[in-house]
Motif scaffolding. Structure first.
Motif, PDB file in Angstrom:
ATOM      1  N   TRP A  53       0.843  -1.203   0.000  1.00  0.00           N
ATOM      2  CA  TRP A  53       0.000   0.000   0.000  1.00  0.00           C
ATOM      3  C   TRP A  53       0.880   1.255   0.000  1.00  0.00           C
ATOM      4  CZ3 TRP A  53      -5.484   0.889   0.804  1.00  0.00           C
ATOM      5  CH2 TRP A  53      -5.810   2.215   1.074  1.00  0.00           C
ATOM      6  N   SER A  54       1.874   1.287   0.883  1.00  0.00           N
ATOM      7  CA  SER A  54       2.741   2.468   1.001  1.00  0.00           C
ATOM      8  C   SER A  54       3.458   2.761  -0.311  1.00  0.00           C
ATOM      9  CB  SER A  54       3.759   2.265   2.125  1.00  0.00           C
ATOM     10  OG  SER A  54       3.118   2.078   3.368  1.00  0.00           O
ATOM     11  N   VAL A  55       3.963   1.725  -0.959  1.00  0.00           N
ATOM     12  CA  VAL A  55       4.641   1.918  -2.243  1.00  0.00           C
ATOM     13  C   VAL A  55       3.645   2.417  -3.293  1.00  0.00           C
ATOM     14  CG1 VAL A  55       5.902   0.776  -4.103  1.00  0.00           C
ATOM     15  CG2 VAL A  55       6.433   0.231  -1.725  1.00  0.00           C
ATOM     16  N   ALA A  56       2.422   1.900  -3.253  1.00  0.00           N
ATOM     17  CA  ALA A  56       1.393   2.373  -4.192  1.00  0.00           C
ATOM     18  C   ALA A  56       1.118   3.865  -3.979  1.00  0.00           C
ATOM     19  CB  ALA A  56       0.108   1.562  -4.019  1.00  0.00           C
ATOM     20  N   ALA A  57       1.094   4.300  -2.725  1.00  0.00           N
ATOM     21  CA  ALA A  57       0.885   5.726  -2.441  1.00  0.00           C
ATOM     22  C   ALA A  57       2.033   6.561  -2.993  1.00  0.00           C
ATOM     23  CB  ALA A  57       0.737   5.941  -0.935  1.00  0.00           C
ATOM     24  N   ILE A  58       3.254   6.027  -2.920  1.00  0.00           N
ATOM     25  CA  ILE A  58       4.421   6.724  -3.479  1.00  0.00           C
ATOM     26  C   ILE A  58       4.313   6.802  -4.992  1.00  0.00           C
ATOM     27  CG2 ILE A  58       6.927   6.581  -3.781  1.00  0.00           C
ATOM     28  CD1 ILE A  58       7.009   5.246  -0.978  1.00  0.00           C
ATOM     29  N   VAL A  59       3.903   5.691  -5.621  1.00  0.00           N
ATOM     30  CA  VAL A  59       3.729   5.676  -7.076  1.00  0.00           C
ATOM     31  C   VAL A  59       2.686   6.711  -7.484  1.00  0.00           C
ATOM     32  CG1 VAL A  59       2.891   4.310  -9.035  1.00  0.00           C
ATOM     33  CG2 VAL A  59       4.446   3.276  -7.360  1.00  0.00           C
ATOM     34  N   PHE A  60       1.568   6.753  -6.771  1.00  0.00           N
ATOM     35  CA  PHE A  60       0.512   7.714  -7.064  1.00  0.00           C
ATOM     36  C   PHE A  60       1.053   9.140  -7.034  1.00  0.00           C
ATOM     37  CE2 PHE A  60      -3.097  10.427  -6.277  1.00  0.00           C
ATOM     38  CZ  PHE A  60      -4.176   9.824  -6.918  1.00  0.00           C
ATOM     39  N   GLU A  61       1.826   9.455  -6.000  1.00  0.00           N
ATOM     40  CA  GLU A  61       2.400  10.797  -5.884  1.00  0.00           C
ATOM     41  C   GLU A  61       3.395  11.081  -7.003  1.00  0.00           C
ATOM     42  OE1 GLU A  61       4.570  13.671  -2.559  1.00  0.00           O
ATOM     43  OE2 GLU A  61       4.180  11.568  -2.094  1.00  0.00           O
ATOM     44  N   CYS A  62       4.152  10.067  -7.406  1.00  0.00           N
ATOM     45  CA  CYS A  62       5.159  10.241  -8.454  1.00  0.00           C
ATOM     46  C   CYS A  62       4.544  10.536  -9.821  1.00  0.00           C
ATOM     47  CB  CYS A  62       6.046   8.999  -8.554  1.00  0.00           C
ATOM     48  SG  CYS A  62       7.246   8.830  -7.207  1.00  0.00           S
ATOM     49  N   VAL A  63       3.325  10.061 -10.068  1.00  0.00           N
ATOM     50  CA  VAL A  63       2.719  10.272 -11.389  1.00  0.00           C
ATOM     51  C   VAL A  63       1.713  11.413 -11.405  1.00  0.00           C
ATOM     52  CG1 VAL A  63       3.076   7.875 -12.082  1.00  0.00           C
ATOM     53  CG2 VAL A  63       0.893   8.536 -11.048  1.00  0.00           C
ATOM     54  N   THR A  64       1.171  11.792 -10.239  1.00  0.00           N
ATOM     55  CA  THR A  64       0.142  12.831 -10.203  1.00  0.00           C
ATOM     56  C   THR A  64       0.610  14.129  -9.560  1.00  0.00           C
ATOM     57  OG1 THR A  64      -0.769  12.198  -8.051  1.00  0.00           O
ATOM     58  CG2 THR A  64      -1.612  11.026  -9.991  1.00  0.00           C
ATOM     59  N   GLY A  65       1.703  14.061  -8.787  1.00  0.00           N
ATOM     60  CA  GLY A  65       2.178  15.251  -8.079  1.00  0.00           C
ATOM     61  C   GLY A  65       1.436  15.531  -6.799  1.00  0.00           C
ATOM     62  N   ARG A  66       0.628  14.574  -6.337  1.00  0.00           N
ATOM     63  CA  ARG A  66      -0.142  14.754  -5.103  1.00  0.00           C
ATOM     64  C   ARG A  66      -0.292  13.416  -4.403  1.00  0.00           C
ATOM     65  NH1 ARG A  66      -6.102  16.010  -7.670  1.00  0.00           N
ATOM     66  NH2 ARG A  66      -6.892  15.323  -5.672  1.00  0.00           N
ATOM     67  N   VAL A  67      -0.472  13.455  -3.094  1.00  0.00           N
ATOM     68  CA  VAL A  67      -0.687  12.211  -2.357  1.00  0.00           C
ATOM     69  C   VAL A  67      -2.111  11.720  -2.604  1.00  0.00           C
ATOM     70  CG1 VAL A  67       1.037  12.656  -0.573  1.00  0.00           C
ATOM     71  CG2 VAL A  67      -1.279  13.552  -0.288  1.00  0.00           C
ATOM     72  N   PRO A  68      -2.348  10.411  -2.502  1.00  0.00           N
ATOM     73  CA  PRO A  68      -3.686   9.884  -2.802  1.00  0.00           C
ATOM     74  C   PRO A  68      -4.742  10.246  -1.772  1.00  0.00           C
ATOM     75  CG  PRO A  68      -2.230   8.124  -2.073  1.00  0.00           C
ATOM     76  CD  PRO A  68      -1.380   9.332  -2.253  1.00  0.00           C
ATOM     77  N   PHE A  69      -4.322  10.424  -0.513  1.00  0.00           N
ATOM     78  CA  PHE A  69      -5.263  10.753   0.561  1.00  0.00           C
ATOM     79  C   PHE A  69      -4.754  12.000   1.275  1.00  0.00           C
ATOM     80  CE2 PHE A  69      -5.360   6.200  -0.137  1.00  0.00           C
ATOM     81  CZ  PHE A  69      -6.720   5.944  -0.268  1.00  0.00           C
ATOM     82  N   HIS A  70      -5.630  12.985   1.417  1.00  0.00           N
ATOM     83  CA  HIS A  70      -5.187  14.243   2.005  1.00  0.00           C
ATOM     84  C   HIS A  70      -6.232  14.769   2.972  1.00  0.00           C
ATOM     85  CE1 HIS A  70      -4.131  18.530   2.366  1.00  0.00           C
ATOM     86  NE2 HIS A  70      -2.890  18.116   2.144  1.00  0.00           N
ATOM     87  N   ALA A  71      -5.775  15.335   4.084  1.00  0.00           N
ATOM     88  CA  ALA A  71      -6.649  15.997   5.057  1.00  0.00           C
ATOM     89  C   ALA A  71      -5.785  16.970   5.852  1.00  0.00           C
ATOM     90  CB  ALA A  71      -7.323  14.982   5.977  1.00  0.00           C
ATOM     91  N   SER A  72      -6.421  17.784   6.683  1.00  0.00           N
ATOM     92  CA  SER A  72      -5.704  18.850   7.379  1.00  0.00           C
ATOM     93  C   SER A  72      -4.922  18.378   8.589  1.00  0.00           C
ATOM     94  CB  SER A  72      -6.691  19.944   7.805  1.00  0.00           C
ATOM     95  OG  SER A  72      -7.729  19.387   8.618  1.00  0.00           O
ATOM     96  N   THR A  73      -5.287  17.238   9.171  1.00  0.00           N
ATOM     97  CA  THR A  73      -4.589  16.721  10.354  1.00  0.00           C
ATOM     98  C   THR A  73      -4.267  15.243  10.170  1.00  0.00           C
ATOM     99  OG1 THR A  73      -6.620  16.052  11.502  1.00  0.00           O
ATOM    100  CG2 THR A  73      -5.865  18.330  11.819  1.00  0.00           C
ATOM    101  N   GLY A  74      -3.317  14.759  10.971  1.00  0.00           N
ATOM    102  CA  GLY A  74      -2.942  13.350  10.910  1.00  0.00           C
ATOM    103  C   GLY A  74      -4.108  12.410  11.141  1.00  0.00           C
TER     104      GLY A  74
END
Length: 433
Positions: free
Chosen positions: A241-262
């Motif tokens: 999953w973590s590597v997939a999130a990195i791949v997503f960021e590498c191709v889109t320029g953004r993280v797959p899941f985003h919010a204001s707090t942890g």
């Protein structure tokens, strides 16, 4: 060894000029390390006079990294030394020592080489590692926003090889993120090194556990649902999953899941799905063939997620039209990968042709764009059928058909997430009484 009189980097004896400052290098025997007004370690020798500190490389939450000269063997090394307040915490020190033990037990060309664990004269602890000249993936993404597909495929393929070594030994990294992927530049492309095994989960028999059940370890943006919940049953698929999130960021320029707090990021991870990368990365020409691969990599339940990082790398490469597997692409010159991808990308970005009924099949290392199916939301999705990579352990249906997996009803994940939140609130209430 030689050094630069301007930046005080250390280089091998056959180097002539500093690539950073352009200065002619001089032998270290003819130079002296500098002094730092705010750090007494710079210019000093530590650990019984073995390591001579030449410069500060980086600072982190746990400690500071230095470039040093190993006076015993005459080589450049990196010393990661804990901050004074961190060195007083027994659990932090134990994790630091665990990083040494785990890394030392995983000798692999794509895992940073750890050489020793030492106590320093100023009552801290030092991890001695090979010194790497290059940059973290995080630095590259901050500068360039995204990676070209050929660079991504080569990096991901090497990452898969390094993690396979750890996963075979039942070691889960648990903190994979762009900050912990180091890229060393070569003529053929990047050489990948995986950093920081200080947060590992060792599932091998008899392994000592440092994390209390229910504790969340890792970086929220790249954390799997099971890791976000601190579940005991956590294995290598959390790293997928973590590597997939990195791949997503590498191709889109953004993280797959985003919010204001942890905490809100974790709630988002457990209760929502990311945009398809072809939609999120439309400005960068991400092909729709990548969507099904990433959808399977982001399955909430580990049991139906892509089984390994190697299979994820295979799926990503084939989504860009490459034949073969990650073992073929890991060391292929980046220029050659670029030429192959450029030849296929126009077709991938266009409308895929419909395959005749019964014509979908997979040969060794082949990938085919198959029939167009209607997804649950009515959109057309192309199923991608791929043969398992050479050396893959077990290939089952979910590995081979990288198409549209059966979806759970949309209400299931939010309902489960809501129930989990209510249960946690109830437990907290009972404890407080």
């Amino acid at each position: 060894m030689k050094t630069c009189s301007a930046c005080f980097r250390l280089f091998s004896h056959d180097s002539g000029f500093c690539p950073v400052d352009g200065q002619r290098l001089v032998p270290v025997a003819e130079a002296s390390p500098p002094r730092h007004p705010e750090d007494r370690r710079v210019g000093a020798t530590l650990c019984g006079g073995r390591y001579q500190i030449w410069r500060i490389v980086a600072d982190g939450g746990m400690g500071r990294v230095y470039q040093a000269l190993d006076l015993k063997v005459g080589r450049s090394v990196a010393l990661k030394i804990l901050h004074p307040e961190v060195a007083l915490d027994e659990v932090s020190v134990e994790r630091f020592h665990r990083e040494f033990e785990v890394s030392a037990s995983l000798p692999h060309e794509h895992i940073v080489e750890v050489l020793g664990f030492e106590k320093t004269e100023d009552h801290s602890f030092a991890l001695v590692m090979e010194y790497l000249e290059g940059e973290e993936l995080r630095t590259v993404l901050k500068r360039d926003k995204v990676l070209p597909p050929e660079r991504l495929v080569r990096m991901l393929s090497q990452l898969a090889l390094g993690l396979a070594e750890a996963h075979e030994r039942k070691v889960v990294h648990r903190d994979l993120k762009p900050d912990n992927i180091f890229l060393v530049g070569t003529r053929d492309g990047d050489r990948v090194k995986i950093l920081d095994f200080g947060s590992v989960r060792d599932n091998s028999a008899g392994a000592k556990k440092l994390t209390v059940v229910g504790t969340t370890i890792g970086s929220p943006f790249y954390m799997s649902p099971e890791q976000a919940q601190g579940l005991l049953a956590l294995d290598h698929r959390a790293d997928v999953w973590s590597v997939a999130a990195i791949v997503f960021e590498c191709v889109t320029g953004r993280v797959p899941f985003h919010a204001s707090t942890g905490p809100m990021i974790l709630v988002t991870i457990m209760g929502s799905n990311p945009l398809p990368p072809s939609e999120a990365g439309k400005a960068y020409g991400v092909p729709a063939s990548l969507d099904a691969v990433m959808e399977k990599a982001f399955m909430k339940m580990p049991e139906v997620r892509i089984e390994s990082v190697g299979l994820l790398a295979d799926g990503v490469g084939r989504a860009y039209g490459l034949a073969g597997s990650h073992r073929d692409w890991a060391y292929m010159p980046q220029d050659e990968l670029a030429a192959r991808i450029r030849a296929m990308l126009p077709t991938l970005l266009g409308r895929p042709p419909k395959a005749p009924a019964g014509a979908v099949h997979a040969g060794a290392g082949a990938v085919h764009a198959g029939a167009v199916h209607a997804g649950a939301d009515g959109r057309q999705v192309v199923a991608v059928v791929a043969a398992p990579s050479p050396g893959a352990t077990e290939a089952f249906t979910e590995d081979i058909v990288m198409g549209v997996p059966q979806r759970l009803p949309r209400w299931v994940v939010p309902a489960v997430a809501g129930a989990a939140v209510l249960l946690c609130a109830l437990v907290a209430l009972l404890i407080s009484r």
